[in-house]
Write an enzyme that holds these catalytic residues in place. Structure first.
Site, PDB file in Angstrom:
ATOM      1  N   LYS A 186     -13.508  47.464  44.071  1.00 35.10           N
ATOM      2  CA  LYS A 186     -12.943  47.972  42.817  1.00 35.10           C
ATOM      3  C   LYS A 186     -14.092  47.989  41.798  1.00 35.10           C
ATOM      4  CE  LYS A 186     -11.103  47.685  38.785  1.00 35.10           C
ATOM      5  NZ  LYS A 186     -11.978  48.366  37.853  1.00 35.10           N
ATOM      6  N   GLY A 239     -18.014  39.429  36.431  1.00 34.81           N
ATOM      7  CA  GLY A 239     -17.540  39.968  35.159  1.00 34.81           C
ATOM      8  C   GLY A 239     -17.477  38.871  34.116  1.00 34.81           C
ATOM      9  N   THR A 243     -12.096  36.881  32.228  1.00 34.12           N
ATOM     10  CA  THR A 243     -11.448  37.564  33.362  1.00 34.12           C
ATOM     11  C   THR A 243     -11.534  36.677  34.602  1.00 34.12           C
ATOM     12  OG1 THR A 243     -12.468  39.574  32.440  1.00 34.12           O
ATOM     13  CG2 THR A 243     -11.274  39.817  34.503  1.00 34.12           C
ATOM     14  N   GLU A 261     -19.020  35.261  39.527  1.00 39.53           N
ATOM     15  CA  GLU A 261     -20.308  35.406  38.830  1.00 39.53           C
ATOM     16  C   GLU A 261     -19.961  35.809  37.409  1.00 39.53           C
ATOM     17  OE1 GLU A 261     -23.360  34.861  39.874  1.00 39.53           O
ATOM     18  OE2 GLU A 261     -22.926  34.491  41.972  1.00 39.53           O
ATOM     19  N   CYS A 295     -26.052  39.478  32.242  1.00 40.71           N
ATOM     20  CA  CYS A 295     -25.534  38.103  32.260  1.00 40.71           C
ATOM     21  C   CYS A 295     -26.655  37.097  32.087  1.00 40.71           C
ATOM     22  CB  CYS A 295     -24.802  37.859  33.571  1.00 40.71           C
ATOM     23  SG  CYS A 295     -25.788  38.312  35.007  1.00 40.71           S
ATOM     24  N   GLU A 395     -21.239  34.712  24.354  1.00 39.67           N
ATOM     25  CA  GLU A 395     -21.968  35.818  24.975  1.00 39.67           C
ATOM     26  C   GLU A 395     -21.735  37.089  24.158  1.00 39.67           C
ATOM     27  OE1 GLU A 395     -20.645  37.438  28.805  1.00 39.67           O
ATOM     28  OE2 GLU A 395     -22.707  37.227  29.503  1.00 39.67           O
TER      29      GLU A 395
HETATM   30  P1  NAD Z   1     -14.996  42.514  32.938  1.00 39.66           P
HETATM   31  O1  NAD Z   1     -14.547  41.110  33.210  1.00 39.66           O
HETATM   32  O2  NAD Z   1     -14.400  43.217  31.786  1.00 39.66           O
HETATM   33  O3  NAD Z   1     -14.730  43.441  34.201  1.00 39.66           O
HETATM   34  C1  NAD Z   1     -15.284  43.173  35.474  1.00 39.66           C
HETATM   35  C2  NAD Z   1     -14.416  43.829  36.534  1.00 39.66           C
HETATM   36  O4  NAD Z   1     -13.145  43.179  36.563  1.00 39.66           O
HETATM   37  C3  NAD Z   1     -14.135  45.301  36.291  1.00 39.66           C
HETATM   38  O5  NAD Z   1     -14.156  45.998  37.513  1.00 39.66           O
HETATM   39  C4  NAD Z   1     -12.747  45.263  35.687  1.00 39.66           C
HETATM   40  O6  NAD Z   1     -12.052  46.483  35.842  1.00 39.66           O
HETATM   41  C5  NAD Z   1     -12.112  44.137  36.474  1.00 39.66           C
HETATM   42  N1  NAD Z   1     -10.976  43.486  35.832  1.00 39.66           N
HETATM   43  C6  NAD Z   1     -10.679  43.444  34.514  1.00 39.66           C
HETATM   44  N2  NAD Z   1      -9.534  42.748  34.300  1.00 39.66           N
HETATM   45  C7  NAD Z   1      -9.118  42.330  35.518  1.00 39.66           C
HETATM   46  C8  NAD Z   1      -8.006  41.563  35.964  1.00 39.66           C
HETATM   47  N3  NAD Z   1      -7.104  41.076  35.112  1.00 39.66           N
HETATM   48  N4  NAD Z   1      -7.885  41.297  37.286  1.00 39.66           N
HETATM   49  C9  NAD Z   1      -8.799  41.749  38.157  1.00 39.66           C
HETATM   50  N5  NAD Z   1      -9.865  42.510  37.802  1.00 39.66           N
HETATM   51  C10 NAD Z   1     -10.032  42.784  36.491  1.00 39.66           C
HETATM   52  O7  NAD Z   1     -16.601  42.443  32.821  1.00 39.66           O
HETATM   53  P2  NAD Z   1     -17.598  43.659  32.489  1.00 39.66           P
HETATM   54  O8  NAD Z   1     -17.476  43.981  31.039  1.00 39.66           O
HETATM   55  O9  NAD Z   1     -17.463  44.743  33.485  1.00 39.66           O
HETATM   56  O10 NAD Z   1     -19.015  42.988  32.764  1.00 39.66           O
HETATM   57  C11 NAD Z   1     -19.702  42.244  31.811  1.00 39.66           C
HETATM   58  C12 NAD Z   1     -19.541  40.762  32.101  1.00 39.66           C
HETATM   59  O11 NAD Z   1     -19.994  40.499  33.438  1.00 39.66           O
HETATM   60  C13 NAD Z   1     -20.389  39.880  31.218  1.00 39.66           C
HETATM   61  O12 NAD Z   1     -19.642  38.761  30.825  1.00 39.66           O
HETATM   62  C14 NAD Z   1     -21.538  39.454  32.122  1.00 39.66           C
HETATM   63  O13 NAD Z   1     -22.151  38.252  31.765  1.00 39.66           O
HETATM   64  C15 NAD Z   1     -20.859  39.384  33.448  1.00 39.66           C
HETATM   65  N6  NAD Z   1     -21.823  39.528  34.528  1.00 39.66           N
HETATM   66  C16 NAD Z   1     -22.145  38.418  35.260  1.00 39.66           C
HETATM   67  C17 NAD Z   1     -23.102  38.506  36.274  1.00 39.66           C
HETATM   68  C18 NAD Z   1     -23.477  37.306  37.089  1.00 39.66           C
HETATM   69  O14 NAD Z   1     -24.105  37.480  38.122  1.00 39.66           O
HETATM   70  N7  NAD Z   1     -23.130  36.089  36.684  1.00 39.66           N
HETATM   71  C19 NAD Z   1     -23.721  39.726  36.537  1.00 39.66           C
HETATM   72  C20 NAD Z   1     -23.353  40.848  35.761  1.00 39.66           C
HETATM   73  C21 NAD Z   1     -22.402  40.727  34.766  1.00 39.66           C
END
Ligand code: NAD
Length: 506
Positions: A186, A239, A243, A261, A295, A395
């Protein structure tokens, strides 16, 4: 006007892929993704999957795993070929993939090109591991034998973010396939085409249908269904921390395995004896790569008092040299933010910082020719920031950095650790034993000494504290998709074994 995507036919299409077949969403629903560098342009028109679609994708992955389609689970040579071929195809299509990423993310091409190369390297690395998943054997004094067998965890739901769409997807897809799992992916709704383009290429390999399925659509619908489906054995999520917490809580219902992550708030500790030139260049790379939407972005410069002025002036000079603009241009160092909502978030933190701390450089949304139709923001640095403030604790996910000073080693460690996150950190000191001491005491998954944001696939990536659970990359990244099973074989040949006497008298 942005010329990003000039050589791509827009809007890009991004269908679903279920059981090897590309198709529209049920009901034909489509969502549009704008070009963040030029919002008058629709970058992608993606299929908006429904519950019915994601359930079909889960069923396809389940069937492929349970029926061991084309011997997928045991035939590591097939899995190895699929992964190697994917890496090759990525390199053959690198120019297009980089343009798609640059278009959807707003990532400068100078970053998108190495991003594609890094993702291809991840596939190569795990191709090499597919045939090296050894178990263990132990013989007991009785002659009985314990075999510890490593097996794929089963059907995995992969939920990915938008900021580095290919590497984030590759870090999950490649080890999961090397392990012998089958998948539902997804992708983030800002970057559906980047994931689609990759998974489309995978279907040009000898990968059996149903092994990798792709469903784009809203996270709270598609992602949520994956998290609660009893047909999925594990969720691997990248993400936001919020979430991730929600996913972990809901996955607990059926004791689903979860890897997370999540977010970060990386400290960057600079001691008085640091090499200013090297430390400031490395800082800039971590601060403003992908407009700070990372991140592991360097967000807190924790600087010893004696070097503060010299280090900060070097960092500010480099910051002022950063060219913000059209991501497709080779001269561009920093592109736009991902969306209007992200721009609002960044503006809100900057407004807060202006009231509370000392703005050193930046602080504005960019206007004028080339900027008005995109989410362009200046690289921004605040000095004299209180580490307990929102600017240092939350963040932001943008090009906003907080500077704080410290007196001695103990205070540096305290400041570095005084956040909820623990993803990565940097340490700069010419005194190696001191740098190592500090690295050992910072609670984070990766510490860089004399470098920043290096992520070799041979290493690991993952967080302490609220930055996550589990590790990606390296051999640990593969283990996240394996279960260990014990197979015990009697070696005594006895019909009446001593323990049986606890229940049977003769
Ligand atoms: P997000 O949490 O908004 O979304 C991530 C994914 O989760 C998307 O595909 C989204 O559609 C899905 N999602 C959203 N709500 C959901 C739910 N209730 N149930 C299941 N899936 C759901 O994050 P984003 O804005 O896409 O990414 C940015 C974030 O990701 C930042 O906080 C960043 O630090 C983090 N990130 C972490 C790493 C790591 O390796 N630790 C790497 C990249 C990004």
């Amino acid at each position: 006007m942005s010329s990003t995507g000039a050589s791509l036919q827009l809007p890009l299409s991004s269908p679903l892929i279920i059981k090897g077949e590309e198709g529209d969403a049920t009901g034909g629903f489509v969502f549009e993704r704008e070009n963040p560098a030029n919002t008058r342009q629709v970058a992608t028109a993606a299929a908006e999957g429904s519950l019915e679609d994601v359930r079909a994708a889960i069923d396809a992955a389940r069937e492929a795993f349970d029926s061991n389609t084309e011997n997928w689970v045991y035939n590591y040579k097939l899995r190895e070929q699929v992964l190697f071929r994917t890496a090759q195809l990525m390199r053959e299509n690198a120019d297009r993939l980089a343009k798609v990423v640059s278009l959807e993310v707003g990532m400068p091409m100078r970053q998108a090109v190495p991003h594609v190369a890094a993702a291809a390297d991840i596939f190569d690395f795990y191709a090499g591991l597919a045939g090296k998943i050894y178990g263990e054997t132990f013989t007991l004094p009785t002659g009985s034998m314990i075999n510890l067998v490593k097996e794929p965890i089963g059907v995995v739901g992969l939920i990915t973010p938008w900021n580095f769409p290919l590497t984030q997807t590759a870090r999950k897809v490649a080890p999961a396939l090397a392990a012998g799992c089958t998948l539902v992916v997804k992708p983030a709704s800002y970057t559906p085409a980047a994931s689609y383009e990759l998974i489309k290429l995978m279907h040009q390999t000898s990968m059996p249908a149903g092994v990798v399925n792709l469903v784009s659509g809203p996270g709270r619908l598609i992602g949520a269904e994956m998290v609660t489906s009893t047909k999925i054995d594990k969720i691997s999520f990248t993400g936001e921390t919020g979430t991730g917490k929600d996913i972990a809580a809901r996955a607990a219902h059926d004791v689903k395995r979860v890897s997370l992550e999540l977010g970060g708030k990386a400290p960057y500790v600079v001691f008085d004896d640091a090499d200013i030139d090297a430390a400031s260049r490395a800082a800039i790379f971590g601060m403003f790569r992908n407009a700070g939407q990372a991140c592991g972005a360097t967000t807190r410069l924790i600087v010893q008092e004696g070097i503060h002025d010299a280090f900060l002036s070097s960092v500010v000079e480099l910051t002022r040299g950063i060219e913000v603009g059209d991501p497709s241009l080779q001269s561009t160092d920093m592109g736009p933010l991902i969306s209007s909502s992200q721009e609002r978030v960044v503006q809100e933190y900057v407004d807060f910082g202006m009231d509370a701390f000392k703005l050193v450089t930046g602080g504005n949304k960019l206007h004028g020719e080339g900027f008005d139709n995109g989410y362009y923001f200046e690289p921004t640095i605040f000095d004299e920031v209180d580490n307990s403030s929102r600017l240092s604790q939350e963040e932001i996910f943008g090009p906003v950095v907080a500077v704080t000073t410290f007196k001695d080693e103990e205070e540096a460690i305290h400041l570095a650790n005084d956040v909820d996150f623990g993803l990565v950190a940097g340490v700069w000191s010419a005194d190696y034993p001191r740098a190592m001491r500090v690295a050992r005491r910072i609670r984070a998954g990766t510490i860089w000494i004399w470098d920043n944001y290096a992520q070799p696939v041979e290493g690991i990536w993952g967080g302490y504290k609220q930055s996550g659970i589990g590790r990606e990359l390296g051999y640990y990244g593969l283990e996240d998709f394996l279960e260990v099973k014990q197979i015990f074989t009697d070696g005594t040949g006895l019909t009446m074994k001593p323990p049986y006497a606890q229940v049977i008298k003769q």
